[in-house]
Design a protein around this motif. Structure first.
Motif, PDB file in Angstrom:
ATOM      1  N   THR A 196       0.865  -1.171   0.000  1.00 43.50           N
ATOM      2  CA  THR A 196       0.000   0.000   0.000  1.00 43.50           C
ATOM      3  C   THR A 196       0.906   1.227   0.000  1.00 43.50           C
ATOM      4  OG1 THR A 196      -1.664  -1.216   1.224  1.00 43.50           O
ATOM      5  CG2 THR A 196      -1.847   1.177   1.241  1.00 43.50           C
TER       6      THR A 196
ATOM      7  N   TYR B 251       0.285   7.415  -1.146  1.00 44.64           N
ATOM      8  CA  TYR B 251      -0.888   8.048  -1.742  1.00 44.64           C
ATOM      9  C   TYR B 251      -2.155   7.309  -1.321  1.00 44.64           C
ATOM     10  CZ  TYR B 251      -4.222   9.830  -5.114  1.00 44.64           C
ATOM     11  OH  TYR B 251      -5.329  10.386  -5.687  1.00 44.64           O
ATOM     12  N   ASP B 252      -2.109   5.969  -1.353  1.00 39.85           N
ATOM     13  CA  ASP B 252      -3.273   5.169  -0.962  1.00 39.85           C
ATOM     14  C   ASP B 252      -3.649   5.411   0.497  1.00 39.85           C
ATOM     15  OD1 ASP B 252      -3.406   3.963  -3.480  1.00 39.85           O
ATOM     16  OD2 ASP B 252      -2.021   2.377  -2.879  1.00 39.85           O
TER      17      ASP B 252
ATOM     18  N   HIS C  22      -5.379   8.737   0.851  1.00 44.40           N
ATOM     19  CA  HIS C  22      -6.677   8.767   0.169  1.00 44.40           C
ATOM     20  C   HIS C  22      -7.352   7.412   0.356  1.00 44.40           C
ATOM     21  CE1 HIS C  22      -4.127  11.748  -1.848  1.00 44.40           C
ATOM     22  NE2 HIS C  22      -5.231  12.465  -1.895  1.00 44.40           N
TER      23      HIS C  22
ATOM     24  N   ASN D 206     -10.269   6.320   0.392  1.00 38.69           N
ATOM     25  CA  ASN D 206     -11.378   5.926  -0.479  1.00 38.69           C
ATOM     26  C   ASN D 206     -10.889   5.330  -1.793  1.00 38.69           C
ATOM     27  OD1 ASN D 206     -13.261   6.782   1.381  1.00 38.69           O
ATOM     28  ND2 ASN D 206     -13.387   8.840   0.517  1.00 38.69           N
ATOM     29  N   GLU D 207      -9.626   5.554  -2.122  1.00 41.46           N
ATOM     30  CA  GLU D 207      -9.081   5.042  -3.375  1.00 41.46           C
ATOM     31  C   GLU D 207      -8.321   3.733  -3.206  1.00 41.46           C
ATOM     32  OE1 GLU D 207      -6.981   8.115  -5.502  1.00 41.46           O
ATOM     33  OE2 GLU D 207      -8.403   9.618  -4.809  1.00 41.46           O
ATOM     34  N   ILE D 208      -8.058   3.339  -1.970  1.00 39.06           N
ATOM     35  CA  ILE D 208      -7.271   2.121  -1.750  1.00 39.06           C
ATOM     36  C   ILE D 208      -8.056   0.861  -2.133  1.00 39.06           C
ATOM     37  CG2 ILE D 208      -7.899   1.825   0.678  1.00 39.06           C
ATOM     38  CD1 ILE D 208      -5.070   0.847   1.173  1.00 39.06           C
TER      39      ILE D 208
ATOM     40  N   PRO E 219     -10.603   0.375  -4.421  1.00 40.72           N
ATOM     41  CA  PRO E 219     -10.640   0.102  -5.869  1.00 40.72           C
ATOM     42  C   PRO E 219      -9.283  -0.357  -6.411  1.00 40.72           C
ATOM     43  CG  PRO E 219     -11.770   2.154  -5.402  1.00 40.72           C
ATOM     44  CD  PRO E 219     -11.107   1.716  -4.122  1.00 40.72           C
ATOM     45  N   ARG E 220      -8.194   0.180  -5.868  1.00 42.84           N
ATOM     46  CA  ARG E 220      -6.851  -0.233  -6.323  1.00 42.84           C
ATOM     47  C   ARG E 220      -6.573  -1.685  -5.928  1.00 42.84           C
ATOM     48  NH1 ARG E 220      -3.253  -1.350  -9.438  1.00 42.84           N
ATOM     49  NH2 ARG E 220      -1.115  -1.227  -8.754  1.00 42.84           N
TER      50      ARG E 220
ATOM     51  N   GLU F 259      -8.542  -3.917  -8.129  1.00 45.56           N
ATOM     52  CA  GLU F 259      -7.900  -3.975  -9.449  1.00 45.56           C
ATOM     53  C   GLU F 259      -6.725  -4.960  -9.440  1.00 45.56           C
ATOM     54  OE1 GLU F 259      -5.041  -0.941 -11.852  1.00 45.56           O
ATOM     55  OE2 GLU F 259      -6.924  -0.106 -11.103  1.00 45.56           O
TER      56      GLU F 259
END
Length: 154
Positions: free
Chosen positions: A103, A106-107, A110, A112-114, A116-117, A120
């Motif tokens: 991780t 940046y993750d 943020h 809320n973006e971890i 979806p990453r 993925e």
């Protein structure tokens, strides 16, 4: 290549920023479940890919032995070489599944973006594993057909 190689490695000011982001991270209980679930899926994929790598190694060894021991005919040699290539390809694809993912800062900053990453990453590794598994099955079939060609009556 350099960004892939250095991903998750923090030095100097970047290490301090990453540690500060970790300290500020106060996950909600619902976020912890999602994070743990996604990482457990990645762990399962890692374990399965390691077993598949061992299986691919067995296929390479078996095809090599058969190529060395049995007298080669054009058809059987082609099948056995195809089995070697397919099992090597499966092994190479399995290596993309067993890849280190950390991780990033940046993750952490943020949250809320971890998710979806991570999803993925899980989706990509799942597809790689499934393709690798299918190729390994084709390699097995090619190996068996290459051996059967040598049996009397075939």
């Amino acid at each position: 290549m350099r960004s892939w190689l250095r991903q998750g490695i923090f030095q100097g000011p970047r290490s301090r920023a990453h540690l500060e982001a970790l300290k500020r991270l106060q996950p909600e209980p619902k976020d912890m479940y999602a994070h743990d679930y996604l990482y457990s899926c990645l762990s399962v994929l890692d374990s399965k890919a390691q077993v598949l790598l061992a299986y691919d190694g067995f296929l390479v060894a078996a095809a090599s032995v058969v190529l060395t021991v049995l007298p080669g005919g054009t058809g059987s040699t082609a099948l056995l070489v195809a089995a070697l290539v397919a099992s090597g390809l499966s092994g190479a694809l399995s290596l993309t599944v067993v890849s280190v993912h950390w991780t990033d800062t940046y993750d952490l900053e943020h949250p809320n973006e971890i998710f979806p990453r991570l999803l993925e990453v899980r989706n990509h590794r799942t597809l790689s594993y499934r393709f690798s598994w299918a190729i390994a099955q084709v390699a097995s079939l090619l190996l068996v057909c290459g051996v059967l060609v040598h049996l009397p009556g075939w």
